[in-house]
Design an enzyme around this catalytic site. Structure first.
Site, PDB file in Angstrom:
ATOM      1  N   TRP A 172       0.810  -1.224   0.000  1.00 18.08           N
ATOM      2  CA  TRP A 172       0.000   0.000   0.000  1.00 18.08           C
ATOM      3  C   TRP A 172       0.844   1.274   0.000  1.00 18.08           C
ATOM      4  O   TRP A 172       0.322   2.353  -0.206  1.00 18.08           O
ATOM      5  CB  TRP A 172      -0.918   0.022   1.245  1.00 18.08           C
ATOM      6  CG  TRP A 172      -0.185  -0.316   2.500  1.00 18.08           C
ATOM      7  CD1 TRP A 172      -0.103  -1.554   3.076  1.00 18.08           C
ATOM      8  CD2 TRP A 172       0.615   0.539   3.319  1.00 18.08           C
ATOM      9  NE1 TRP A 172       0.698  -1.509   4.195  1.00 18.08           N
ATOM     10  CE2 TRP A 172       1.151  -0.238   4.362  1.00 18.08           C
ATOM     11  CE3 TRP A 172       0.939   1.901   3.267  1.00 18.08           C
ATOM     12  CZ2 TRP A 172       1.992   0.295   5.349  1.00 18.08           C
ATOM     13  CZ3 TRP A 172       1.774   2.432   4.243  1.00 18.08           C
ATOM     14  CH2 TRP A 172       2.284   1.633   5.268  1.00 18.08           C
ATOM     15  N   ASN A 173       2.137   1.157   0.257  1.00 16.79           N
ATOM     16  CA  ASN A 173       2.907   2.409   0.376  1.00 16.79           C
ATOM     17  C   ASN A 173       3.229   3.022  -0.984  1.00 16.79           C
ATOM     18  O   ASN A 173       3.436   4.237  -1.073  1.00 16.79           O
ATOM     19  CB  ASN A 173       4.172   2.213   1.233  1.00 16.79           C
ATOM     20  CG  ASN A 173       5.124   1.207   0.640  1.00 16.79           C
ATOM     21  OD1 ASN A 173       4.749   0.405  -0.205  1.00 16.79           O
ATOM     22  ND2 ASN A 173       6.360   1.249   1.086  1.00 16.79           N
ATOM     23  N   LYS A 196      -2.513  -8.962  -7.101  1.00 16.51           N
ATOM     24  CA  LYS A 196      -3.313  -8.850  -5.867  1.00 16.51           C
ATOM     25  C   LYS A 196      -2.749  -7.660  -5.095  1.00 16.51           C
ATOM     26  O   LYS A 196      -1.728  -7.753  -4.429  1.00 16.51           O
ATOM     27  CB  LYS A 196      -3.186 -10.145  -5.049  1.00 16.51           C
ATOM     28  CG  LYS A 196      -4.410 -10.465  -4.220  1.00 16.51           C
ATOM     29  CD  LYS A 196      -4.684  -9.453  -3.110  1.00 16.51           C
ATOM     30  CE  LYS A 196      -3.819  -9.699  -1.904  1.00 16.51           C
ATOM     31  NZ  LYS A 196      -3.755  -8.591  -0.946  1.00 16.51           N
ATOM     32  N   ALA A 198      -2.631  -4.463  -2.282  1.00 20.85           N
ATOM     33  CA  ALA A 198      -2.955  -4.372  -0.857  1.00 20.85           C
ATOM     34  C   ALA A 198      -4.399  -3.897  -0.710  1.00 20.85           C
ATOM     35  O   ALA A 198      -4.868  -3.047  -1.473  1.00 20.85           O
ATOM     36  CB  ALA A 198      -2.003  -3.409  -0.168  1.00 20.85           C
ATOM     37  N   SER A 250       6.139  -6.762   3.458  1.00 18.34           N
ATOM     38  CA  SER A 250       6.969  -6.956   4.645  1.00 18.34           C
ATOM     39  C   SER A 250       7.719  -8.291   4.583  1.00 18.34           C
ATOM     40  O   SER A 250       7.279  -9.242   3.919  1.00 18.34           O
ATOM     41  CB  SER A 250       6.080  -6.928   5.890  1.00 18.34           C
ATOM     42  OG  SER A 250       5.149  -7.983   5.811  1.00 18.34           O
ATOM     43  N   GLU A 272      10.621  -8.489  -2.802  1.00 15.88           N
ATOM     44  CA  GLU A 272      11.135  -7.150  -2.456  1.00 15.88           C
ATOM     45  C   GLU A 272      10.570  -6.838  -1.081  1.00 15.88           C
ATOM     46  O   GLU A 272       9.382  -6.533  -0.941  1.00 15.88           O
ATOM     47  CB  GLU A 272      10.655  -6.097  -3.472  1.00 15.88           C
ATOM     48  CG  GLU A 272      11.255  -6.237  -4.848  1.00 15.88           C
ATOM     49  CD  GLU A 272      12.732  -5.898  -4.916  1.00 15.88           C
ATOM     50  OE1 GLU A 272      13.263  -5.305  -3.953  1.00 15.88           O
ATOM     51  OE2 GLU A 272      13.358  -6.247  -5.925  1.00 15.88           O
ATOM     52  N   CYS A 306      10.419   1.623   2.009  1.00 17.84           N
ATOM     53  CA  CYS A 306      11.404   0.585   2.313  1.00 17.84           C
ATOM     54  C   CYS A 306      12.830   1.110   2.227  1.00 17.84           C
ATOM     55  O   CYS A 306      13.735   0.527   2.818  1.00 17.84           O
ATOM     56  CB  CYS A 306      11.219  -0.606   1.381  1.00 17.84           C
ATOM     57  SG  CYS A 306      11.192  -0.131  -0.349  1.00 17.84           S
ATOM     58  N   GLU A 403      12.309  -2.181  11.473  1.00 15.20           N
ATOM     59  CA  GLU A 403      11.954  -1.296  10.358  1.00 15.20           C
ATOM     60  C   GLU A 403      10.968  -0.266  10.898  1.00 15.20           C
ATOM     61  O   GLU A 403       9.902  -0.606  11.394  1.00 15.20           O
ATOM     62  CB  GLU A 403      11.329  -2.081   9.209  1.00 15.20           C
ATOM     63  CG  GLU A 403      11.045  -1.176   8.014  1.00 15.20           C
ATOM     64  CD  GLU A 403      10.469  -1.912   6.819  1.00 15.20           C
ATOM     65  OE1 GLU A 403       9.854  -2.966   7.009  1.00 15.20           O
ATOM     66  OE2 GLU A 403      10.635  -1.392   5.700  1.00 15.20           O
TER      67      GLU A 403
HETATM   68  P1  NAD Z   1       2.482  -6.448   3.892  1.00 16.92           P
HETATM   69  O1  NAD Z   1       3.481  -7.517   3.875  1.00 16.92           O
HETATM   70  O2  NAD Z   1       1.646  -6.283   5.081  1.00 16.92           O
HETATM   71  O3  NAD Z   1       1.484  -6.545   2.646  1.00 16.92           O
HETATM   72  C1  NAD Z   1       1.924  -6.748   1.295  1.00 16.92           C
HETATM   73  C2  NAD Z   1       0.905  -7.590   0.570  1.00 16.92           C
HETATM   74  O4  NAD Z   1       0.721  -8.789   1.270  1.00 16.92           O
HETATM   75  C3  NAD Z   1      -0.464  -6.948   0.459  1.00 16.92           C
HETATM   76  O5  NAD Z   1      -1.040  -7.256  -0.756  1.00 16.92           O
HETATM   77  C4  NAD Z   1      -1.232  -7.580   1.576  1.00 16.92           C
HETATM   78  O6  NAD Z   1      -2.607  -7.622   1.293  1.00 16.92           O
HETATM   79  C5  NAD Z   1      -0.651  -8.954   1.577  1.00 16.92           C
HETATM   80  N1  NAD Z   1      -0.760  -9.629   2.870  1.00 16.92           N
HETATM   81  C6  NAD Z   1      -0.814  -9.075   4.080  1.00 16.92           C
HETATM   82  N2  NAD Z   1      -0.920 -10.019   5.028  1.00 16.92           N
HETATM   83  C7  NAD Z   1      -0.900 -11.193   4.396  1.00 16.92           C
HETATM   84  C8  NAD Z   1      -0.957 -12.548   4.808  1.00 16.92           C
HETATM   85  N3  NAD Z   1      -1.028 -12.910   6.090  1.00 16.92           N
HETATM   86  N4  NAD Z   1      -0.908 -13.505   3.871  1.00 16.92           N
HETATM   87  C9  NAD Z   1      -0.804 -13.170   2.581  1.00 16.92           C
HETATM   88  N5  NAD Z   1      -0.754 -11.924   2.120  1.00 16.92           N
HETATM   89  C10 NAD Z   1      -0.800 -10.944   3.016  1.00 16.92           C
HETATM   90  O7  NAD Z   1       3.337  -5.177   3.542  1.00 16.92           O
HETATM   91  P2  NAD Z   1       2.809  -3.720   3.603  1.00 16.92           P
HETATM   92  O8  NAD Z   1       2.719  -3.371   5.060  1.00 16.92           O
HETATM   93  O9  NAD Z   1       1.624  -3.579   2.751  1.00 16.92           O
HETATM   94  O10 NAD Z   1       4.017  -2.901   2.964  1.00 16.92           O
HETATM   95  C11 NAD Z   1       5.036  -2.414   3.732  1.00 16.92           C
HETATM   96  C12 NAD Z   1       6.226  -3.346   3.678  1.00 16.92           C
HETATM   97  O11 NAD Z   1       6.615  -3.530   2.317  1.00 16.92           O
HETATM   98  C13 NAD Z   1       7.440  -2.765   4.356  1.00 16.92           C
HETATM   99  O12 NAD Z   1       8.111  -3.758   5.087  1.00 16.92           O
HETATM  100  C14 NAD Z   1       8.279  -2.254   3.206  1.00 16.92           C
HETATM  101  O13 NAD Z   1       9.636  -2.140   3.497  1.00 16.92           O
HETATM  102  C15 NAD Z   1       8.001  -3.261   2.154  1.00 16.92           C
HETATM  103  N6  NAD Z   1       8.251  -2.702   0.840  1.00 16.92           N
HETATM  104  C16 NAD Z   1       9.345  -3.135   0.168  1.00 16.92           C
HETATM  105  C17 NAD Z   1       9.635  -2.610  -1.077  1.00 16.92           C
HETATM  106  C18 NAD Z   1      10.843  -3.099  -1.826  1.00 16.92           C
HETATM  107  O14 NAD Z   1      10.932  -2.831  -3.027  1.00 16.92           O
HETATM  108  N7  NAD Z   1      11.781  -3.794  -1.200  1.00 16.92           N
HETATM  109  C19 NAD Z   1       8.805  -1.655  -1.651  1.00 16.92           C
HETATM  110  C20 NAD Z   1       7.682  -1.226  -0.939  1.00 16.92           C
HETATM  111  C21 NAD Z   1       7.411  -1.784   0.319  1.00 16.92           C
END
Ligand code: NAD
Length: 519
Positions: A172-173, A196, A198, A250, A272, A306, A403
């Protein structure tokens, strides 16, 4: 699963934005060229993080619907993979043009659902479109190669083929660019994609799907689905026709994706994940530039990034000067709703993140950190956190060792290069690092020793379509952008053509044994 004609959101939605092209505001999933709603499942509200109000509702698809959508993507793959690359490229360029044409509307939708300032949303739209254009062009250069043969009478070569159906999970970020950064190489290479997004930011994803439809991308090639997150992830990655899985989010959920993939079979996987970037400021750095960089790389997207510089290490002789200038600049940030053009620091997207951030600030202060700025909720209330700078942070504080996805900046002094290298690398993450210094020798010393996938020297801006974005350790697997960005979506096929009837020339015995007449 119901098929809707339009996919328009219900008329009484509370969207406080007026779009130049209202059809971009969609609330249904997009699959196989149709806007689809779950047959039975409930609708889930999506809120504006700036005021907590519901801006719309979206339907979660059930397991059977999600499976059928992968089936459709698999059928579409059979056609899309053979579409000549020029035509795939043309369709992607058309999509990129439409994204840029509608950048104001797309940015408004993003600021509404994600909370980031409009200027940042506009930058993200441009950034996302740049991946679509770049991969549209570079798909034309996905060449195989001819291998000098070690076998007699043979021709050896490789060809690059699309992997198949790709399932893409995005956070979502950065709700638009993270989709573009994955979908563009997948489609350009000849894969079909099921995205899929967020659940917090589905409307940016649906708007991209609408523009892909307008661009003429064939049915089933690009699909956007929502479902209960865990169920959707497990259903999609375990479908036998899925060949490639790419996840951004994450590290916690990344591990779940990896486990689910391993349980389902063998998939190509790209991850990522999170980061905990250090920024090193040497005493010979330009402090005006260094504080501008710190401001930009810590407070962009309200720190929900991130690659945010979470731990700033400043060489002791300039520590106080750096802190004073950095604090002055951060104090001038205008906090407010992302949709207000004056805002340059929006709310946190998730309320839970606000609670965690306040706890981390308490933890740091309890362990001896000094609050230079902020440290509390912002007077606007809700999800707004005051920009916060903490001095004298130490590695045991949660703001350093976790983080820290918020506008909370930890700063500490250091004395020697070995000390700052050790401090910087003392994290499970390995995504990005920043160095501000003048001495080339010092810069190179640091660059070689920092255990991060990307190092930015005297610069806040370093990402973009041509570069391999990503990191190691708990920050993930693989890279996005650049030619490396194709890797999760292609397979190399090696072909050996034997018994071709090529001339056989015997090597003279003298040459073969290495004996040459010296005369
Ligand atoms: P998240 O892991 O909570 O969610 C990411 C995706 O996973 C979403 O689509 C969400 O719906 C899904 N999801 C959430 N819980 C789940 C579960 N239990 N089972 C399956 N899918 C699930 O991450 P976030 O909070 O949306 O994003 C922030 C994180 O993403 C931070 O840690 C950030 O550093 C990382 N990020 C990394 C990059 C990169 O390029 N390395 C870029 C952007 C964000």
């Amino acid at each position: 699963m119901n098929l809707q004609g339009s996919g328009f959101i219900e008329a009484d939605c509370l969207a406080p934005i007026s779009l130049k092209h209202p059809a971009l505001w969609r609330s249904a999933c997009y699959a196989n060229g149709k806007w689809v709603e779950p047959g039975t499942g409930s609708r889930v509200p999506v809120t504006n993080p700036a005021n907590g109000k519901v801006i719309g509702t979206v339907g979660y698809l059930e397991r059977e619907d999600l499976s059928r959508i992968v089936d459709a993507a698999y059928s579409a793959f059979a056609g899309w993979r053979w579409v000549p690359v020029n035509e795939r490229s043309r369709l992607l360029r058309r999509w990129a043009e439409l994204i840029l044409q509608h950048r104001d509307d797309l940015a408004a939708i993003m600021s509404l659902e994600q909370g980031k300032p409009l200027a940042e949303s506009l930058d993200e739209i441009d950034y996302g479109a740049s991946f679509v254009s770049w991969f549209a062009e570079d798909a034309k250069r996905l060449n195989g190669r001819t291998i000098p043969s070690h076998l007699p009478d043979s021709h050896l070569s490789t060809m690059i083929e699309p992997a198949g159906v790709a399932v893409l999970f995005t956070p979502w970020n950065a709700p638009s660019a993270m989709i573009a950064r994955k979908v563009a190489p997948a489609l350009a290479a000849g894969c079909t994609a099921v995205v899929k997004p967020a659940q917090e930011t589905p409307f940016s994803a649906f708007a991209l799907a609408y523009l892909a439809e307008l661009a003429g991308i064939p049915d089933g090639v690009f699909n956007v689905v929502l479902g209960e997150p865990d169920l959707a992830m497990r259903t999609l990655v375990s479908h036998p026709n899925v060949r490639s899985v790419s996840f951004t989010g994450s590290t916690r959920v990344g591990k779940l994706v990896l486990q689910a993939c391993a349980a389902a079979g063998i998939r190509k996987i790209a991850l990522e994940l999170g980061g905990n970037a250090p920024m090193i400021v040497m005493a010979d750095a330009d402090l005006e530039l260094a504080t501008d960089i710190a401001l930009s790389v810590k407070f962009a997207v309200s720190g929900q990034n991130c690659i945010a510089a979470n731990r700033i290490f400043v060489e002791r002789p300039v520590y106080h000067a750096f802190l004073a200038l950095y604090t002055t600049k951060a104090a001038s940030l205008v906090v407010g709703p992302g949709l207000d053009p004056a805002t340059n620091l929006g709310p946190l997207t998730r309320t839970a993140n606000l609670r965690d951030s306040l706890e981390r600030i308490d933890d740091a202060v309890g362990k001896g950190a000094r609050i230079m700025l902020g440290g509390t909720r912002h007077p606007l209330g809700g999800n707004f956190l005051a920009p916060t700078i903490l001095a004298d942070v130490t590695p045991d504080m949660r703001v350093c060792c976790e983080e820290n996805f918020a506008p909370v900046s930890g700063v500490a002094a250091f004395d020697t290069l070995p000390e700052v290298i050790c401090l910087s690398n003392a994290t499970e993450y390995g995504l990005a690092a920043y160095v501000c210094a003048s001495s080339v020798a010092t810069i190179m010393h640091l660059v070689h020793r920092l255990e991060f996938g990307m190092v930015a020297v005297n610069s806040a801006t370093f990402t973009g379509a041509p570069i391999p974005f990503g990191g190691g350790k708990a920050s993930g697997l693989g890279r996005e952008g650049g030619m490396e960005g194709f890797e999760p979506f292609v397979e190399t096929k090696y072909v050996c053509f034997g018994n071709l009837g090529l001339p056989r020339t015997e090597v003279p015995e003298a040459l073969a044994s290495g004996r040459m007449d010296s005369a």
